[in-house]
Design a protein around this motif. Sequence first.
Motif, mmCIF file in Angstrom:
data_model
loop_
_atom_site.group_PDB
_atom_site.id
_atom_site.type_symbol
_atom_site.label_atom_id
_atom_site.label_comp_id
_atom_site.label_asym_id
_atom_site.label_seq_id
_atom_site.Cartn_x
_atom_site.Cartn_y
_atom_site.Cartn_z
ATOM 1 N N LEU A 160 -11.513 -3.063 -5.731
ATOM 2 C CA LEU A 160 -11.748 -3.626 -4.387
ATOM 3 C C LEU A 160 -13.205 -2.983 -4.120
ATOM 4 C CD1 LEU A 160 -8.941 -3.283 -2.211
ATOM 5 C CD2 LEU A 160 -9.556 -5.218 -3.487
ATOM 6 N N ILE A 190 -8.373 -10.376 0.183
ATOM 7 C CA ILE A 190 -7.033 -10.218 -0.370
ATOM 8 C C ILE A 190 -6.983 -10.904 0.982
ATOM 9 C CG2 ILE A 190 -7.554 -8.633 -2.290
ATOM 10 C CD1 ILE A 190 -6.438 -6.639 0.185
ATOM 11 N N THR A 192 -16.891 0.388 -3.590
ATOM 12 C CA THR A 192 -16.008 0.407 -4.385
ATOM 13 C C THR A 192 -15.466 0.887 -4.789
ATOM 14 O OG1 THR A 192 -17.553 -1.461 -5.161
ATOM 15 C CG2 THR A 192 -16.371 -1.260 -6.696
ATOM 16 N N ILE A 246 -5.941 -8.114 -10.067
ATOM 17 C CA ILE A 246 -6.818 -7.175 -9.584
ATOM 18 C C ILE A 246 -7.102 -5.721 -9.285
ATOM 19 C CG2 ILE A 246 -8.318 -6.837 -7.735
ATOM 20 C CD1 ILE A 246 -6.713 -9.724 -6.444
ATOM 21 N N THR A 285 -12.879 -7.581 2.199
ATOM 22 C CA THR A 285 -12.557 -7.037 0.795
ATOM 23 C C THR A 285 -13.650 -7.697 -0.751
ATOM 24 O OG1 THR A 285 -10.693 -7.939 0.875
ATOM 25 C CG2 THR A 285 -10.609 -5.632 1.173
#
Length: 112
Positions: A30, A68, A13, A27, A64
Amino acid sequence: MSNTLPQASASHTFTLAAPITRGETAIEALTIRKPSAGQLRGLSLQSLLSLDITAILTVTPRITMPPITQAEADELDPADLAEIGGAIRDFFMTQAERRLLEMMIEQNTPKS
Protein backbone atom coordinates in the motif's frame (compact mmCIF):
# COMPACT_ATOMS: atom_id res chain seq x y z
CA MET A 1 25.08 18.17 11.82
CA SER A 2 23.71 19.22 8.46
CA ASN A 3 21.61 22.35 8.07
CA THR A 4 18.88 20.54 6.20
CA LEU A 5 16.08 18.90 8.12
CA PRO A 6 14.42 15.74 6.91
CA GLN A 7 11.27 16.72 5.06
CA ALA A 8 7.90 15.10 5.41
CA SER A 9 7.33 12.71 2.58
CA ALA A 10 4.15 13.12 0.54
CA SER A 11 3.64 9.36 0.68
CA HIS A 12 4.88 6.17 2.29
CA THR A 13 4.86 2.80 0.55
CA PHE A 14 5.21 -0.47 2.43
CA THR A 15 4.69 -4.19 1.97
CA LEU A 16 1.74 -5.53 3.90
CA ALA A 17 2.43 -8.11 6.61
CA ALA A 18 -0.87 -9.73 5.60
CA PRO A 19 -1.85 -9.04 1.98
CA ILE A 20 -5.43 -7.99 1.27
CA THR A 21 -7.31 -10.54 -0.84
CA ARG A 22 -9.81 -9.03 -3.25
CA GLY A 23 -11.36 -11.78 -5.32
CA GLU A 24 -8.44 -13.45 -7.08
CA THR A 25 -6.21 -10.40 -6.62
CA ALA A 26 -3.82 -9.99 -3.70
CA ILE A 27 -2.83 -6.46 -2.68
CA GLU A 28 0.65 -6.92 -1.26
CA ALA A 29 1.71 -3.28 -0.82
CA LEU A 30 0.00 0.00 0.00
CA THR A 31 0.99 3.59 -0.56
CA ILE A 32 -0.26 5.97 2.11
CA ARG A 33 -0.66 9.53 0.77
CA LYS A 34 -0.45 12.65 2.90
CA PRO A 35 -4.10 13.54 3.53
CA SER A 36 -5.63 16.76 2.30
CA ALA A 37 -7.78 18.86 4.62
CA GLY A 38 -10.95 17.44 3.07
CA GLN A 39 -9.80 13.87 3.66
CA LEU A 40 -9.51 14.71 7.36
CA ARG A 41 -13.13 15.91 7.56
CA GLY A 42 -14.92 14.48 10.58
CA LEU A 43 -11.67 13.64 12.40
CA SER A 44 -9.66 15.51 14.99
CA LEU A 45 -5.95 16.01 14.50
CA GLN A 46 -5.48 15.06 18.14
CA SER A 47 -7.03 11.64 17.52
CA LEU A 48 -4.77 11.04 14.52
CA LEU A 49 -1.64 12.28 16.30
CA SER A 50 -2.39 10.06 19.29
CA LEU A 51 -2.80 7.16 16.82
CA ASP A 52 -6.41 6.50 17.77
CA ILE A 53 -7.38 3.29 15.99
CA THR A 54 -10.85 4.52 15.02
CA ALA A 55 -9.38 7.67 13.45
CA ILE A 56 -6.71 5.68 11.59
CA LEU A 57 -9.30 3.22 10.29
CA THR A 58 -11.56 6.09 9.21
CA VAL A 59 -8.91 7.93 7.20
CA THR A 60 -7.15 4.87 5.74
CA PRO A 61 -9.59 4.20 2.86
CA ARG A 62 -9.35 7.90 1.95
CA ILE A 63 -5.56 7.94 1.54
CA THR A 64 -4.45 4.53 0.27
CA MET A 65 -3.28 3.50 -3.18
CA PRO A 66 -4.58 1.25 -4.41
CA PRO A 67 -7.79 2.37 -2.75
CA ILE A 68 -9.09 -0.06 -0.14
CA THR A 69 -12.59 -0.28 1.26
CA GLN A 70 -13.61 0.39 4.84
CA ALA A 71 -14.24 -3.34 5.29
CA GLU A 72 -10.71 -4.10 4.05
CA ALA A 73 -9.27 -1.46 6.39
CA ASP A 74 -11.16 -3.02 9.29
CA GLU A 75 -9.54 -6.39 8.51
CA LEU A 76 -5.93 -5.10 8.35
CA ASP A 77 -3.28 -6.94 10.31
CA PRO A 78 -2.33 -4.97 13.47
CA ALA A 79 1.26 -4.65 12.17
CA ASP A 80 -0.06 -3.04 8.99
CA LEU A 81 -2.33 -0.73 10.98
CA ALA A 82 0.70 0.34 13.05
CA GLU A 83 2.66 1.02 9.85
CA ILE A 84 -0.18 3.19 8.51
CA GLY A 85 -0.44 5.02 11.85
CA GLY A 86 3.29 5.73 11.79
CA ALA A 87 3.05 7.11 8.26
CA ILE A 88 0.14 9.35 9.25
CA ARG A 89 2.01 10.57 12.34
CA ASP A 90 5.04 11.35 10.16
CA PHE A 91 2.93 13.57 7.90
CA PHE A 92 2.19 15.84 10.88
CA MET A 93 5.65 15.88 12.46
CA THR A 94 6.79 19.41 13.32
CA GLN A 95 10.18 20.81 12.33
CA ALA A 96 11.24 20.66 15.99
CA GLU A 97 10.33 16.96 16.13
CA ARG A 98 12.24 16.33 12.89
CA ARG A 99 15.27 18.18 14.28
CA LEU A 100 15.15 16.06 17.44
CA LEU A 101 14.81 12.88 15.39
CA GLU A 102 17.76 13.89 13.20
CA MET A 103 19.89 14.54 16.31
CA MET A 104 18.94 11.16 17.80
CA ILE A 105 19.79 9.36 14.57
CA GLU A 106 23.12 11.16 14.31
CA GLN A 107 24.03 10.36 17.92
CA ASN A 108 23.20 6.68 17.44
CA THR A 109 24.86 6.20 14.07
CA PRO A 110 28.16 4.35 14.42
CA LYS A 111 31.16 6.40 13.30
CA SER A 112 33.65 4.56 11.15
